[in-house]
Design an enzyme around this catalytic site. Structure first.
Site, mmCIF file in Angstrom:
data_model
loop_
_atom_site.group_PDB
_atom_site.id
_atom_site.type_symbol
_atom_site.label_atom_id
_atom_site.label_comp_id
_atom_site.label_asym_id
_atom_site.label_seq_id
_atom_site.Cartn_x
_atom_site.Cartn_y
_atom_site.Cartn_z
ATOM 1 C CE LYS A 76 87.974 6.702 -69.643
ATOM 2 N NZ LYS A 76 89.207 5.903 -69.776
ATOM 3 N NE ARG A 109 85.305 3.527 -74.582
ATOM 4 C CZ ARG A 109 85.376 3.459 -73.253
ATOM 5 N NH1 ARG A 109 84.420 3.937 -72.506
ATOM 6 N NH2 ARG A 109 86.420 2.913 -72.691
ATOM 7 N NE ARG A 157 90.888 -0.964 -63.778
ATOM 8 C CZ ARG A 157 90.581 -0.293 -64.880
ATOM 9 N NH1 ARG A 157 90.219 0.965 -64.805
ATOM 10 N NH2 ARG A 157 90.635 -0.882 -66.055
ATOM 11 N NE ARG A 173 87.473 -2.842 -65.974
ATOM 12 C CZ ARG A 173 87.454 -1.615 -66.496
ATOM 13 N NH1 ARG A 173 87.294 -0.569 -65.703
ATOM 14 N NH2 ARG A 173 87.599 -1.431 -67.784
ATOM 15 N NE ARG A 226 90.045 -1.741 -71.577
ATOM 16 C CZ ARG A 226 90.446 -1.749 -70.304
ATOM 17 N NH1 ARG A 226 90.980 -2.841 -69.785
ATOM 18 N NH2 ARG A 226 90.315 -0.684 -69.566
HETATM 19 P P1 AP5 Z 1 90.847 4.342 -63.573
HETATM 20 O O1 AP5 Z 1 90.346 5.571 -62.894
HETATM 21 O O2 AP5 Z 1 90.127 3.055 -63.332
HETATM 22 O O3 AP5 Z 1 91.064 4.604 -65.131
HETATM 23 P P2 AP5 Z 1 90.004 4.760 -66.298
HETATM 24 O O4 AP5 Z 1 90.516 5.821 -67.203
HETATM 25 O O5 AP5 Z 1 88.615 4.923 -65.756
HETATM 26 O O6 AP5 Z 1 90.213 3.367 -66.992
HETATM 27 P P3 AP5 Z 1 89.184 2.309 -67.566
HETATM 28 O O7 AP5 Z 1 90.003 1.091 -67.869
HETATM 29 O O8 AP5 Z 1 87.990 2.100 -66.694
HETATM 30 O O9 AP5 Z 1 88.747 2.996 -68.879
HETATM 31 P P4 AP5 Z 1 88.238 2.349 -70.128
HETATM 32 O O10 AP5 Z 1 87.795 3.561 -70.878
HETATM 33 O O11 AP5 Z 1 89.158 1.461 -70.844
HETATM 34 O O12 AP5 Z 1 87.110 1.349 -69.611
HETATM 35 P P5 AP5 Z 1 85.557 1.499 -69.324
HETATM 36 O O13 AP5 Z 1 85.265 0.873 -68.041
HETATM 37 O O14 AP5 Z 1 85.102 2.894 -69.569
HETATM 38 O O15 AP5 Z 1 92.389 4.178 -63.141
HETATM 39 C C1 AP5 Z 1 93.145 3.054 -63.564
HETATM 40 C C2 AP5 Z 1 94.050 2.582 -62.402
HETATM 41 O O16 AP5 Z 1 95.053 3.581 -62.160
HETATM 42 C C3 AP5 Z 1 93.322 2.407 -61.062
HETATM 43 O O17 AP5 Z 1 93.914 1.318 -60.406
HETATM 44 C C4 AP5 Z 1 93.605 3.705 -60.294
HETATM 45 O O18 AP5 Z 1 93.607 3.505 -58.878
HETATM 46 C C5 AP5 Z 1 94.992 4.066 -60.817
HETATM 47 N N1 AP5 Z 1 95.226 5.500 -60.933
HETATM 48 C C6 AP5 Z 1 94.354 6.442 -61.359
HETATM 49 N N2 AP5 Z 1 94.950 7.650 -61.376
HETATM 50 C C7 AP5 Z 1 96.224 7.454 -60.955
HETATM 51 C C8 AP5 Z 1 97.349 8.324 -60.762
HETATM 52 N N3 AP5 Z 1 97.255 9.628 -61.009
HETATM 53 N N4 AP5 Z 1 98.507 7.793 -60.310
HETATM 54 C C9 AP5 Z 1 98.598 6.449 -60.051
HETATM 55 N N5 AP5 Z 1 97.574 5.582 -60.206
HETATM 56 C C10 AP5 Z 1 96.411 6.075 -60.655
HETATM 57 O O19 AP5 Z 1 84.946 0.618 -70.514
HETATM 58 C C11 AP5 Z 1 85.120 -0.779 -70.536
HETATM 59 C C12 AP5 Z 1 84.558 -1.348 -71.837
HETATM 60 O O20 AP5 Z 1 83.147 -1.084 -71.935
HETATM 61 C C13 AP5 Z 1 85.132 -0.778 -73.142
HETATM 62 O O21 AP5 Z 1 86.354 -1.405 -73.495
HETATM 63 C C14 AP5 Z 1 84.001 -1.062 -74.135
HETATM 64 O O22 AP5 Z 1 84.000 -2.413 -74.541
HETATM 65 C C15 AP5 Z 1 82.756 -0.823 -73.301
HETATM 66 N N6 AP5 Z 1 82.278 0.565 -73.394
HETATM 67 C C16 AP5 Z 1 82.280 1.486 -72.388
HETATM 68 N N7 AP5 Z 1 81.794 2.668 -72.813
HETATM 69 C C17 AP5 Z 1 81.467 2.482 -74.128
HETATM 70 C C18 AP5 Z 1 80.945 3.340 -75.119
HETATM 71 N N8 AP5 Z 1 80.650 4.623 -74.877
HETATM 72 N N9 AP5 Z 1 80.757 2.844 -76.368
HETATM 73 C C19 AP5 Z 1 81.025 1.560 -76.643
HETATM 74 N N10 AP5 Z 1 81.540 0.693 -75.739
HETATM 75 C C20 AP5 Z 1 81.758 1.151 -74.489
#
Ligand code: AP5
Length: 215
Positions: free
Chosen positions: A13, A88, A122, A156, A167
């Site tokens: 994402k 979410r 990552r 991270r 997660r």
């Molecule tokens: P990346 O682009 O970083 O993936 P992502 O989907 O953004 O993954 P996240 O782990 O950031 O999502 P998440 O939803 O768990 O965490 P968030 O930060 O939102 O890609 C991942 C890796 O793969 C990278 O190394 C990239 O280079 C590689 N990659 C990408 N595409 C690729 C491809 N096609 N081929 C190969 N490699 C590839 O949230 C963190 C925490 O915050 C949550 O757990 C929660 O506690 C809190 N939080 C956030 N939002 C909310 C909310 N709305 N409500 C409540 N709590 C929240």
């Protein structure tokens, strides 16, 4: 243009949202990134969010909804935005419905077996938040250093295997139902994102452009 990007942890994402925001000149609002910055700075929000984020649990809806209401009203969102990590839960999606008229929701669909590989390799920039991967997307200039701002890359805290498992459970229980929620509203565009970053982005652009043309 107002877009939501949806997908499991590690689906890509953040990676795709960054590319989309640049191409279409809209703001990229990542709730995860906002929370991590607040945790780092130990703000009031950061202190509240820390325990949830570190356990792989969701931060309570009211905190996130208030935060995003404020962000979406800000100047940087004047030309539109892509929401990465929000909504979410059904409660967050219902609140979003009252705040903004979303054009469409991109569902980044990835085989679960790939997610762990993406998350374990990552690395993120401690300074600007840019996302890299040790194998699929390493920095081009210098190992461990961000190409964009020369900041240090780090792993991270919530990418530890135990937290990742939590997660994924949280995603399946609380966020996955949003696929049906937006599908029933005819807002959902699903992308098969099992391919390389560039190939996924190409398909996303085709889908966005055809959506724009149909308006
Ligand atoms: P990346 O682009 O970083 O993936 P992502 O989907 O953004 O993954 P996240 O782990 O950031 O999502 P998440 O939803 O768990 O965490 P968030 O930060 O939102 O890609 C991942 C890796 O793969 C990278 O190394 C990239 O280079 C590689 N990659 C990408 N595409 C690729 C491809 N096609 N081929 C190969 N490699 C590839 O949230 C963190 C925490 O915050 C949550 O757990 C929660 O506690 C809190 N939080 C956030 N939002 C909310 C909310 N709305 N409500 C409540 N709590 C929240």
């Amino acid at each position: 243009m107002k877009i939501v990007i949806l997908g499991a942890p590690g689906a890509g994402k953040g990676t795709q949202a960054e590319l989309i925001a640049k191409k279409y000149d809209i703001a990229h609002l990542s709730t995860g990134e906002i929370l991590r910055n607040n945790i780092k700075a130990q703000t009031k929000l950061g202190k509240k969010a820390q325990t949830y984020v570190n356990k792989g649990k969701l931060v309570p809806d009211d905190i996130i909804i208030d935060l995003m209401k404020e962000k979406m009203r800000s100047k940087e969102c004047k030309k539109g935005f892509i929401l990465d990590g929000f909504p979410r839960t059904i409660a967050q999606a219902t609140a979003l419905n009252e705040i903004a008229d979303i054009d469409f929701v991109l569902n980044i669909d990835v085989n679960p077996s790939i997610l762990i590989k993406r998350l374990s390799g990552r690395r993120s920039c401690a300074n600007c938040g840019a996302i890299y991967h040790l194998l699929s997307n390493p920095p081009k200039k210098k190992k461990g250093i961000c190409d964009k701002c020369a900041g240090k890359l780090y792993q991270r805290d919530d990418d530890k295997i135990e937290t990742v498992k939590e997660r994924l459970i949280t995603y399946n229980e609380q966020t996955k139902p949003l696929i049906d929620f937006y599908s029933s509203k005819k807002k959902l565009i699903t992308i098969d994102a099992n391919r390389a970053i560039k190939a996924n982005f190409k398909e996303i652009v085709e889908k966005i452009d055809s959506h724009i043309e149909s308006q």
